[in-house]
Design a protein around this motif. Structure first.
Motif, PDB file in Angstrom:
ATOM      1  N   LEU A 110     118.978  55.765 -51.655  1.00 52.22           N
ATOM      2  CA  LEU A 110     119.790  56.358 -50.595  1.00 52.22           C
ATOM      3  C   LEU A 110     118.861  57.042 -49.600  1.00 52.22           C
ATOM      4  N   VAL A 111     118.953  56.626 -48.344  1.00 49.70           N
ATOM      5  CA  VAL A 111     118.149  57.200 -47.274  1.00 49.70           C
ATOM      6  C   VAL A 111     119.115  57.667 -46.194  1.00 49.70           C
ATOM      7  N   ASP A 112     119.137  58.965 -45.948  1.00 51.93           N
ATOM      8  CA  ASP A 112     120.075  59.533 -44.969  1.00 51.93           C
ATOM      9  C   ASP A 112     121.501  59.069 -45.250  1.00 51.93           C
ATOM     10  N   GLU A 113     121.877  59.120 -46.509  1.00 48.37           N
ATOM     11  CA  GLU A 113     123.217  58.762 -46.978  1.00 48.37           C
ATOM     12  C   GLU A 113     123.561  57.286 -46.779  1.00 48.37           C
ATOM     13  N   LYS A 114     122.546  56.448 -46.555  1.00 44.08           N
ATOM     14  CA  LYS A 114     122.758  55.007 -46.429  1.00 44.08           C
ATOM     15  C   LYS A 114     121.983  54.298 -47.527  1.00 44.08           C
ATOM     16  N   VAL A 115     122.520  53.178 -47.979  1.00 44.21           N
ATOM     17  CA  VAL A 115     121.868  52.391 -49.014  1.00 44.21           C
ATOM     18  C   VAL A 115     120.752  51.566 -48.375  1.00 44.21           C
ATOM     19  N   ALA A 116     119.567  51.634 -48.996  1.00 39.41           N
ATOM     20  CA  ALA A 116     118.414  50.869 -48.517  1.00 39.41           C
ATOM     21  C   ALA A 116     117.852  50.057 -49.676  1.00 39.41           C
ATOM     22  N   PRO A 117     117.323  48.864 -49.400  1.00 42.12           N
ATOM     23  CA  PRO A 117     116.763  48.031 -50.465  1.00 42.12           C
ATOM     24  C   PRO A 117     115.542  48.681 -51.102  1.00 42.12           C
ATOM     25  N   ASN A 118     115.371  48.463 -52.401  1.00 41.78           N
ATOM     26  CA  ASN A 118     114.244  49.058 -53.104  1.00 41.78           C
ATOM     27  C   ASN A 118     113.488  48.054 -53.967  1.00 41.78           C
ATOM     28  N   LEU A 119     113.937  46.799 -54.011  1.00 47.04           N
ATOM     29  CA  LEU A 119     113.214  45.764 -54.744  1.00 47.04           C
ATOM     30  C   LEU A 119     112.459  44.875 -53.754  1.00 47.04           C
ATOM     31  N   THR A 120     111.765  45.514 -52.851  1.00 50.99           N
ATOM     32  CA  THR A 120     111.063  44.766 -51.805  1.00 50.99           C
ATOM     33  C   THR A 120     109.859  44.006 -52.351  1.00 50.99           C
ATOM     34  N   LEU A 153     122.926  41.062 -53.715  1.00 52.16           N
ATOM     35  CA  LEU A 153     121.701  40.912 -54.504  1.00 52.16           C
ATOM     36  C   LEU A 153     120.515  40.672 -53.565  1.00 52.16           C
ATOM     37  N   ARG A 154     120.711  39.798 -52.629  1.00 51.27           N
ATOM     38  CA  ARG A 154     119.663  39.501 -51.634  1.00 51.27           C
ATOM     39  C   ARG A 154     119.320  40.748 -50.827  1.00 51.27           C
ATOM     40  N   PHE A 155     120.307  41.558 -50.512  1.00 52.73           N
ATOM     41  CA  PHE A 155     120.114  42.755 -49.677  1.00 52.73           C
ATOM     42  C   PHE A 155     119.128  43.740 -50.295  1.00 52.73           C
ATOM     43  N   VAL A 156     119.103  43.866 -51.625  1.00 46.01           N
ATOM     44  CA  VAL A 156     118.244  44.884 -52.251  1.00 46.01           C
ATOM     45  C   VAL A 156     116.795  44.429 -52.380  1.00 46.01           C
ATOM     46  N   MET A 157     116.486  43.218 -51.929  1.00 44.20           N
ATOM     47  CA  MET A 157     115.133  42.678 -52.034  1.00 44.20           C
ATOM     48  C   MET A 157     114.421  42.745 -50.684  1.00 44.20           C
ATOM     49  N   HIS A 158     113.240  42.151 -50.620  1.00 46.46           N
ATOM     50  CA  HIS A 158     112.460  42.159 -49.385  1.00 46.46           C
ATOM     51  C   HIS A 158     113.330  41.648 -48.235  1.00 46.46           C
ATOM     52  N   PRO A 159     113.219  42.250 -47.053  1.00 44.98           N
ATOM     53  CA  PRO A 159     114.080  41.835 -45.935  1.00 44.98           C
ATOM     54  C   PRO A 159     113.980  40.348 -45.577  1.00 44.98           C
ATOM     55  N   GLN A 160     112.854  39.727 -45.878  1.00 47.84           N
ATOM     56  CA  GLN A 160     112.694  38.308 -45.553  1.00 47.84           C
ATOM     57  C   GLN A 160     112.669  37.450 -46.810  1.00 47.84           C
ATOM     58  N   VAL A 161     113.399  37.875 -47.836  1.00 48.11           N
ATOM     59  CA  VAL A 161     113.418  37.136 -49.093  1.00 48.11           C
ATOM     60  C   VAL A 161     113.918  35.707 -48.868  1.00 48.11           C
TER      61      VAL A 161
END
Length: 193
Positions: A110-120, A153-161
């Motif tokens: 959680l970054v500034d109350e927003k969900v951000a990917p962490n399995l980059t 699932l794709r969202f939590v990975m690297h942005p260009q997965v």
């Protein structure tokens, strides 16, 4: 490339098992380092316990019960899921893996109350699956397994997965030729993956 292969089927002589073997053999032939995780063979418990749910958002302790699986996921550069679609969803053991291992602080933050990917660390994602029903039947039901892989699932990975979703529909009526053709497609896709 370090690859975590998550396999979710309880029957070793199943068609899913042959797909699993094709994935592992093809990637190993490419020189990839494979962490082959057969959830059933490893005895993974899919049940999110009362205490795990209570501690779900406590990042300093939430990974305790599944630390080994978290480490394996965080070490991966690619993730390949091999599973059948049952009742328009994942086998319980794979759904339980997502519930218990894709935790706050692990798969997302959680970054500034927003969900951000962490399995980059994961730059390649693939799913290899079979459906008992037709593509139209899956489409009319919303195809939840496809949507989960290609969206959250794709969202939590690297942005260009790089993402692949390989599905054999109408498995209940697939003859040997159709099944063999799908195995070849999986092999070809894994060679290009």
């Amino acid at each position: 490339m370090r690859t975590l292969v998550l396999f979710a089927h309880p029957v070793p002589e199943s068609f899913s098992s042959s797909l699993h073997k094709t994935v592992v053999d093809t990637l190993q032939a490419r020189g990839w380092e494979i962490d082959d995780c057969d959830l059933n063979a490893e005895g993974f418990s899919p049940v999110l316990t009362t205490e795990e749910r209570r501690n779900y958002h406590e990042e300093d302790i939430n990974t305790g019960p599944v630390a080994e699986y978290v480490e394996r996921l965080q070490a991966a550069e690619a993730l390949v899921l091999v599973f059948p679609v049952w009742n328009f969803g994942y086998p319980a053991i794979l759904k339980g893996f997502f519930d218990r291992v894709f935790l706050p602080g692990i798969s997302f933050k959680l970054v500034d109350e927003k969900v951000a990917p962490n399995l980059t660390n994961i730059r390649k994602l693939a799913a290899v699956t079979t459906y008992g029903g037709s593509r139209m039947r899956a489409f009319l039901s919303g195809d939840p397994p496809r949507k989960v892989v290609t969206r959250p699932l794709r969202f939590v990975m690297h942005p260009q997965v790089k993402t692949r979703y390989l599905a054999l529909y109408d498995m209940n009526r697939a003859d040997e030729k159709k099944r063999a053709g799908f195995v070849e497609r999986v092999k070809t896709e894994m060679e290009r993956f």
